[in-house]
Design an enzyme around this catalytic site. Structure first.
Site, PDB file in Angstrom:
ATOM      1  N   HIS A 199      41.606  36.165  39.815  1.00  0.00           N
ATOM      2  CA  HIS A 199      42.078  37.547  39.701  1.00  0.00           C
ATOM      3  C   HIS A 199      43.106  37.747  38.601  1.00  0.00           C
ATOM      4  O   HIS A 199      43.381  38.870  38.199  1.00  0.00           O
ATOM      5  CB  HIS A 199      42.719  37.997  41.022  1.00  0.00           C
ATOM      6  N   ARG A 200      43.695  36.674  38.094  1.00  0.00           N
ATOM      7  CA  ARG A 200      44.837  36.798  37.172  1.00  0.00           C
ATOM      8  C   ARG A 200      44.388  37.388  35.838  1.00  0.00           C
ATOM      9  O   ARG A 200      43.368  36.990  35.274  1.00  0.00           O
ATOM     10  CB  ARG A 200      45.499  35.439  36.986  1.00  0.00           C
TER      11      ARG A 200
END
Length: 350
Positions: A199-200
């Site tokens: 998700h980063r």
């Protein structure tokens, strides 16, 4: 009156332990939910599953850039702190919600308590690193999860620091059995699999890295189960990439379902700070798809290995090394009563 400011999945999980301890200590608390994570599978499900009191206020702020979110949150949190007559503001971790809450409270001269203080990746290109450093420096009470974090705080000349352990360990101990009893397993999983979360922004916003991650999952020696973050799904589509057929995709899962998956995975692949620790708590080796980690002790102990996702080959090699590893059990994150220690310290400041 303590006003706790939450906005993202890891903070909801940590608050499950701390809010329970505050109630047991007789401390009044109101929760302000910024709305940073607003999808039901990323937000409401955690309140339901973990027994967290419903937020006294949901600001509904999310979906913008870091600057937009932080600015809008700061203004709204300031009003909430005034309306609730807060004696302390309690913030967690390193998100935009953390920074906005700390800044709003400090400018109102309301003492700030920071749970998970002292973590450092030493990479100022990460928005989270800026958030955690600034939050520590405007906070009045710093709750460090590890001795490494305490050393970082002392190096920066910060005082009022308390080594309490990691509230995520409290949560792992408290909810492990519930995960087995109450989770809804995903049907049709292979007997052996790798579990992944991505998700980063440094990974999802770079088409080269995101493509390498997907290719690495495709070539993994084990099938990869991927609860797909909404942001990641959006960027895959924006870049015209495709999720390999061998990757088993599901929507984001609640905490108990995630614990169930973590316990059964042979290896965990993630760019999340919290999931790195959850892997360790479940005794599963981890590959962190980043150049650095704030949880350096996990790397030193052999439970985690860093893998900048620059190529599929690098990812596959890291998975193979993790599967072949046999790290020794070590005690890193306290005795499982971090939340109780935090509540006692805050009660003494009331």
């Amino acid at each position: 009156m303590i006003v706790s400011i939450l906005g993202a999945r890891p903070q909801f999980v940590k608050a499950a332990a701390v809010s329970r301890a505050l109630a047991e200590a007789g401390i009044d608390e109101k929760i302000v939910h910024t709305g940073q994570h607003f999808d039901d599978n990323m937000s409401d499900v955690f309140f339901r599953e973990l027994g967290i009191s419903a937020p006294a206020l949901n600001l509904g702020i999310g979906g913008g850039s870091h600057g937009q979110n932080t600015g809008r949150m700061l203004e709204a949190i300031e009003r909430a702190l005034i309306d609730f007559k807060a004696d302390h503001a309690l913030v967690y971790g390193d998100t935009d919600s953390t920074l906005a809450g700390a800044l709003a409270a400090s400018k109102l001269h309301i003492p700030v308590a920071h749970v998970e203080a002292g973590l450092r990746s030493f990479n100022r290109q990460m928005p989270e690193e800026i958030n955690r450093v600034v939050t520590d420096h405007v906070s009045d009470v710093l709750f460090a999860p590890t001795q490494t974090a305490m050393t970082n705080l002392a190096r920066e000349g910060l005082t009022h620091c308390h080594l309490v352990g990691d509230v995520m360990y409290d949560v792992a101990l408290h909810y492990g059995a519930q995960a087995e009893a109450r989770s809804t397993p995903i049907a049709g999983l292979p007997a052996e699999f790798a579990l992944a979360t991505v998700h980063r922004a440094s990974n999802t916003d770079d088409p080269v890295l995101l493509a390498a991650i997907l290719e690495g999952f495709e070539k993994s020696p084990l099938p990869v189960v991927l609860p797909l973050h909404p942001r990641t799904r959006k960027m895959i589509g924006s870049f015209g990439l495709a999720i390999p057929a061998r990757v088993i995709v599901c929507p984001p899962v609640g905490f108990l379902d995630m614990v169930w998956l973590e316990r059964r995975a042979r290896v965990i692949l993630t760019d999340s700070g919290g999931v790195q620790k959850e892997a360790y708590f479940q005794g599963v080796p981890c590959v962190t798809l980043r150049e650095e980690t704030e949880w350096t002790e996990l790397v030193e102990a052999g439970w985690n290995r860093l893998c900048p996702p620059t190529s599929a080959r690098a990812i596959v090699t890291a998975i193979e090394e993790a599967l072949a590893s046999s790290p020794e059990p070590v005690t890193l994150y306290g005795d499982g009563n971090a939340a109780g220690k935090i509540a006692a310290i805050l009660a003494g400041r009331a």
